[in-house]
Design a protein around this motif. Structure first.
Motif, mmCIF file in Angstrom:
data_model
loop_
_atom_site.group_PDB
_atom_site.id
_atom_site.type_symbol
_atom_site.label_atom_id
_atom_site.label_comp_id
_atom_site.label_asym_id
_atom_site.label_seq_id
_atom_site.Cartn_x
_atom_site.Cartn_y
_atom_site.Cartn_z
ATOM 1 N N ASP A 239 -29.204 14.795 2.821
ATOM 2 C CA ASP A 239 -30.079 15.970 2.888
ATOM 3 C C ASP A 239 -29.279 17.148 3.434
ATOM 4 O O ASP A 239 -29.235 17.412 4.637
ATOM 5 C CB ASP A 239 -31.289 15.674 3.771
ATOM 6 C CG ASP A 239 -32.342 16.768 3.690
ATOM 7 O OD1 ASP A 239 -32.156 17.725 2.920
ATOM 8 O OD2 ASP A 239 -33.356 16.642 4.402
ATOM 9 N N VAL A 240 -28.631 17.875 2.536
ATOM 10 C CA VAL A 240 -27.728 18.961 2.918
ATOM 11 C C VAL A 240 -28.495 20.090 3.605
ATOM 12 O O VAL A 240 -28.030 20.648 4.594
ATOM 13 C CB VAL A 240 -26.967 19.481 1.672
ATOM 14 C CG1 VAL A 240 -26.110 20.665 2.027
ATOM 15 C CG2 VAL A 240 -26.133 18.369 1.067
ATOM 16 N N LYS A 241 -29.668 20.421 3.097
ATOM 17 C CA LYS A 241 -30.443 21.521 3.665
ATOM 18 C C LYS A 241 -30.800 21.229 5.123
ATOM 19 O O LYS A 241 -30.644 22.090 6.005
ATOM 20 C CB LYS A 241 -31.702 21.751 2.843
ATOM 21 C CG LYS A 241 -32.538 22.911 3.321
ATOM 22 C CD LYS A 241 -33.748 23.122 2.438
ATOM 23 C CE LYS A 241 -34.608 24.260 2.933
ATOM 24 N NZ LYS A 241 -35.795 24.456 2.121
ATOM 25 N N ALA A 242 -31.263 20.018 5.388
ATOM 26 C CA ALA A 242 -31.637 19.662 6.760
ATOM 27 C C ALA A 242 -30.420 19.662 7.671
ATOM 28 O O ALA A 242 -30.498 20.111 8.825
ATOM 29 C CB ALA A 242 -32.314 18.300 6.781
ATOM 30 N N ARG A 243 -29.289 19.176 7.172
ATOM 31 C CA ARG A 243 -28.074 19.158 7.983
ATOM 32 C C ARG A 243 -27.601 20.580 8.266
ATOM 33 O O ARG A 243 -27.151 20.879 9.379
ATOM 34 C CB ARG A 243 -26.987 18.347 7.280
ATOM 35 C CG ARG A 243 -27.311 16.843 7.279
ATOM 36 C CD ARG A 243 -26.277 16.040 6.558
ATOM 37 N NE ARG A 243 -25.020 16.061 7.292
ATOM 38 C CZ ARG A 243 -23.876 15.599 6.800
ATOM 39 N NH1 ARG A 243 -23.829 15.095 5.586
ATOM 40 N NH2 ARG A 243 -22.788 15.636 7.522
ATOM 41 N N ALA A 244 -27.713 21.456 7.267
ATOM 42 C CA ALA A 244 -27.316 22.852 7.468
ATOM 43 C C ALA A 244 -28.227 23.529 8.486
ATOM 44 O O ALA A 244 -27.760 24.278 9.349
ATOM 45 C CB ALA A 244 -27.344 23.599 6.137
ATOM 46 N N GLN A 245 -29.517 23.266 8.395
ATOM 47 C CA GLN A 245 -30.461 23.841 9.359
ATOM 48 C C GLN A 245 -30.187 23.311 10.760
ATOM 49 O O GLN A 245 -30.273 24.048 11.745
ATOM 50 C CB GLN A 245 -31.899 23.539 8.944
ATOM 51 C CG GLN A 245 -32.361 24.330 7.743
ATOM 52 C CD GLN A 245 -33.747 23.930 7.276
ATOM 53 O OE1 GLN A 245 -34.256 22.868 7.633
ATOM 54 N NE2 GLN A 245 -34.359 24.775 6.445
ATOM 55 N N ASP A 246 -29.849 22.048 10.840
ATOM 56 C CA ASP A 246 -29.520 21.434 12.125
ATOM 57 C C ASP A 246 -28.285 22.106 12.732
ATOM 58 O O ASP A 246 -28.259 22.458 13.915
ATOM 59 C CB ASP A 246 -29.279 19.940 11.927
ATOM 60 C CG ASP A 246 -29.759 19.117 13.085
ATOM 61 O OD1 ASP A 246 -30.624 19.587 13.836
ATOM 62 O OD2 ASP A 246 -29.266 17.972 13.229
#
Length: 122
Positions: free
Chosen positions: A36-43
Motif C-alpha cells: 500500500d504505497v499511498k498509506a506508506r507515503a502518508q505515514d
C-alpha cells in the motif's frame, strides 16, 4: 511441517488449521501493508511533519530565548548611554532631545500652516 508431527486427533487438526490461518492472515496483512504505497507515503509524510514541527518548536524557543537576551542587552546599553549623556558636560537641549524635537516639530507645523494658508489665498 514434516509428516512425523502431524496430529491425528480431529480437534488438534482443527486447532492447528486455525493457528495456521491466523498466521497466514497476519502474513497477508503485513504484505498488503507493504504494497500500500499511498498509506506508506502518508505515514512517512506524517513522520516528517512531526519531526519538522518538533524542530520548529525548538527553534521558536531558542529564538525567544535569544530575543530576551538581546532585549536585556539593548536596555542595558540604552541605560548606559542615558547615564553617559546625562553625566556629560553638554547643553541641556542636547542632553534632553525631546524638547528640541518638539520645538522643531512645532516650527515645521507653523511653517506648513503658513504655506497652506498662502496657497489657499492665491
Amino acid at each position: 511441517m514434516s509428516g512425523v508431527d502431524k496430529p491425528t486427533d480431529p480437534a488438534a487438526l482443527r486447532a492447528e488449521i486455525a493457528t495456521t490461518r491466523a498466521e497466514l492472515g497476519h502474513t497477508i496483512e503485513a504484505l498488503a501493508a507493504k504494497t500500500d504505497v499511498k498509506a506508506r507515503a502518508q505515514d512517512a509524510a506524517g513522520q516528517v511533519t512531526g519531526a519538522a514541527r518538533e524542530k520548529l518548536g525548538a527553534v521558536r524557543n531558542q529564538a525567544a530565548d535569544l530575543t530576551g537576551a538581546v532585549a536585556d542587552k539593548a536596555s542595558s546599553a540604552a541605560a548606559t548611554v542615558r547615564h553617559a549623556v546625562r553625566d556629560a558636560d553638554l547643553p541641556a537641549m542636547v542632553r534632553r532631545p525631546v524638547p528640541l524635537a518638539a520645538l522643531v516639530l512645532g516650527t515645521v507645523a507653523v511653517g506648513l500652516a503658513i504655506y497652506l494658508l498662502r496657497r489657499r489665498r492665491s
